[in-house]
Design a protein around this motif. Structure first.
Motif, PDB file in Angstrom:
ATOM      1  N   ARG A 133       0.843  -1.197   0.000  1.00 24.30           N
ATOM      2  CA  ARG A 133       0.000   0.000   0.000  1.00 24.30           C
ATOM      3  C   ARG A 133       0.881   1.251   0.000  1.00 24.30           C
ATOM      4  NH1 ARG A 133      -5.319   0.616   1.310  1.00 24.30           N
ATOM      5  NH2 ARG A 133      -5.397  -1.328   2.507  1.00 24.30           N
ATOM      6  N   GLY A 134       1.296   1.645  -1.199  1.00 27.09           N
ATOM      7  CA  GLY A 134       2.108   2.836  -1.335  1.00 27.09           C
ATOM      8  C   GLY A 134       2.426   3.098  -2.792  1.00 27.09           C
ATOM      9  N   GLY A 135       2.883   4.306  -3.072  1.00 29.67           N
ATOM     10  CA  GLY A 135       3.307   4.662  -4.418  1.00 29.67           C
ATOM     11  C   GLY A 135       2.188   4.570  -5.435  1.00 29.67           C
ATOM     12  N   GLY A 136       2.572   4.256  -6.660  1.00 26.12           N
ATOM     13  CA  GLY A 136       1.634   4.205  -7.769  1.00 26.12           C
ATOM     14  C   GLY A 136       0.577   3.129  -7.654  1.00 26.12           C
ATOM     15  N   ALA A 137       0.829   2.084  -6.861  1.00 22.40           N
ATOM     16  CA  ALA A 137      -0.173   1.018  -6.703  1.00 22.40           C
ATOM     17  C   ALA A 137      -1.479   1.560  -6.140  1.00 22.40           C
ATOM     18  CB  ALA A 137       0.367  -0.102  -5.819  1.00 22.40           C
ATOM     19  N   LEU A 138      -1.407   2.645  -5.393  1.00 17.26           N
ATOM     20  CA  LEU A 138      -2.619   3.248  -4.849  1.00 17.26           C
ATOM     21  C   LEU A 138      -3.535   3.762  -5.959  1.00 17.26           C
ATOM     22  CD1 LEU A 138      -1.055   5.159  -1.841  1.00 17.26           C
ATOM     23  CD2 LEU A 138      -2.405   3.050  -1.769  1.00 17.26           C
ATOM     24  N   GLU A 139      -2.984   3.978  -7.152  1.00 18.42           N
ATOM     25  CA  GLU A 139      -3.762   4.457  -8.290  1.00 18.42           C
ATOM     26  C   GLU A 139      -4.134   3.343  -9.265  1.00 18.42           C
ATOM     27  OE1 GLU A 139      -1.918   8.154  -9.907  1.00 18.42           O
ATOM     28  OE2 GLU A 139      -0.714   8.004  -8.070  1.00 18.42           O
ATOM     29  N   THR A 140      -3.555   2.168  -9.099  1.00 21.60           N
ATOM     30  CA  THR A 140      -3.775   1.100 -10.072  1.00 21.60           C
ATOM     31  C   THR A 140      -4.460  -0.138  -9.497  1.00 21.60           C
ATOM     32  OG1 THR A 140      -1.543   0.239  -9.685  1.00 21.60           O
ATOM     33  CG2 THR A 140      -1.815   1.815 -11.506  1.00 21.60           C
ATOM     34  N   VAL A 141      -4.555  -0.240  -8.187  1.00 17.56           N
ATOM     35  CA  VAL A 141      -5.205  -1.384  -7.547  1.00 17.56           C
ATOM     36  C   VAL A 141      -6.451  -0.884  -6.824  1.00 17.56           C
ATOM     37  CG1 VAL A 141      -4.980  -3.223  -5.815  1.00 17.56           C
ATOM     38  CG2 VAL A 141      -3.011  -2.588  -7.229  1.00 17.56           C
ATOM     39  N   VAL A 142      -7.567  -1.558  -7.045  1.00 17.35           N
ATOM     40  CA  VAL A 142      -8.804  -1.257  -6.329  1.00 17.35           C
ATOM     41  C   VAL A 142      -8.981  -2.354  -5.293  1.00 17.35           C
ATOM     42  CG1 VAL A 142     -11.294  -0.899  -6.505  1.00 17.35           C
ATOM     43  CG2 VAL A 142      -9.784  -0.182  -8.391  1.00 17.35           C
ATOM     44  N   GLU A 143      -8.869  -1.978  -4.034  1.00 16.29           N
ATOM     45  CA  GLU A 143      -8.924  -2.946  -2.930  1.00 16.29           C
ATOM     46  C   GLU A 143     -10.179  -3.808  -3.000  1.00 16.29           C
ATOM     47  OE1 GLU A 143      -7.247  -4.415   0.597  1.00 16.29           O
ATOM     48  OE2 GLU A 143      -6.993  -2.258   0.549  1.00 16.29           O
ATOM     49  N   GLY A 144      -9.979  -5.126  -2.965  1.00 12.03           N
ATOM     50  CA  GLY A 144     -11.084  -6.067  -2.963  1.00 12.03           C
ATOM     51  C   GLY A 144     -11.694  -6.327  -4.333  1.00 12.03           C
ATOM     52  N   GLU A 145     -11.376  -5.496  -5.308  1.00 14.10           N
ATOM     53  CA  GLU A 145     -11.927  -5.655  -6.650  1.00 14.10           C
ATOM     54  C   GLU A 145     -10.874  -6.140  -7.646  1.00 14.10           C
ATOM     55  OE1 GLU A 145     -13.658  -2.676 -10.019  1.00 14.10           O
ATOM     56  OE2 GLU A 145     -14.479  -2.438  -8.003  1.00 14.10           O
ATOM     57  N   THR A 146      -9.682  -5.542  -7.599  1.00 11.85           N
ATOM     58  CA  THR A 146      -8.603  -5.960  -8.505  1.00 11.85           C
ATOM     59  C   THR A 146      -7.407  -6.502  -7.735  1.00 11.85           C
ATOM     60  OG1 THR A 146      -7.470  -3.811  -8.616  1.00 11.85           O
ATOM     61  CG2 THR A 146      -9.297  -4.188 -10.164  1.00 11.85           C
ATOM     62  N   GLY A 147      -7.479  -6.434  -6.418  1.00 12.95           N
ATOM     63  CA  GLY A 147      -6.373  -6.942  -5.617  1.00 12.95           C
ATOM     64  C   GLY A 147      -6.524  -6.636  -4.147  1.00 12.95           C
ATOM     65  N   ILE A 148      -5.459  -6.955  -3.436  1.00 18.75           N
ATOM     66  CA  ILE A 148      -5.383  -6.784  -1.986  1.00 18.75           C
ATOM     67  C   ILE A 148      -4.136  -5.969  -1.677  1.00 18.75           C
ATOM     68  CG2 ILE A 148      -4.991  -8.023   0.203  1.00 18.75           C
ATOM     69  CD1 ILE A 148      -7.716  -8.685  -0.874  1.00 18.75           C
TER      70      ILE A 148
END
Length: 189
Positions: A133-148
């Protein structure tokens, strides 16, 4: 800037605002497979800040199979950490990497990156991501929908994320649909 994460650094260090234009992802190169396998996947240069050591330690601890695609100066050290569940593939042709994305159980992303295109390559193949939970992943991962997300770059925290992604069922089409928001045509627009 390539992400809000980078835009914040530009503002902090240069006192300037910037427009965010995410880099393009060749989503057409990646397609969902018919059935995901049991192996987790890392696609990365093998560099210290990438924290591939965490992925290896977690897969050793949980006894889950891991494929690592990539080369780099950390390879020898990482091979020494790896247990029998970890396979190193080195550099592979794009088509082979696309097949590994399509058939992995989930993609592991233990590092903090400015953006992280590999997260979206995995999503274009319909596979969920376990991301720090940091950096660009905050803009590319949707919690519970596309990843954890996992909170800390520690073995326990990443292990929690890996176990969570294994417990949940994932909607391949929904994950891919999210990735398409970053496709080349969107970048051009």
């Amino acid at each position: 800037a390539i992400s809000r994460f980078v835009a914040e650094r530009i503002a902090k260090y240069y006192g300037r605002t910037s427009t965010v234009i995410h880099p393009p992802v060749d989503t057409e190169q990646f397609r969902p497979g018919s059935t995901p396998g049991d192996r987790f996947l890392v696609v990365s240069r093998l560099l210290p800040y990438k924290r591939i050591d965490l992925a290896i330690e977690v897969c050793n601890h949980l006894r889950v199979p891991l494929d690592i695609v990539g080369t780099g100066p950390e390879e020898e050290r990482l091979r020494e950490l790896a247990g029998p569940w970890v396979r190193f593939h080195g550099f592979l042709p794009d088509a082979t990497v696309a097949r590994l994305y399509a058939t992995c159980r989930a993609f592991l992303f233990p590092q903090e990156e400015d953006f992280g295109i590999t997260v979206l390559e995995a999503a274009a193949a319909g596979r969920p991501v376990v991301a720090f939970r940091g950096g660009g992943a905050l803009e590319t991962v949707v919690e519970g929908e596309t990843g954890i997300f996992f909170e800390h770059q520690t073995v326990d925290s990443l292990a929690y994320g890996v176990e969570a992604v294994m417990r949940q069922s994932w909607d391949t089409a929904r994950i891919r649909s999210h990735a398409l928001r970053f496709e080349v045509s969107e970048f051009r627009r």
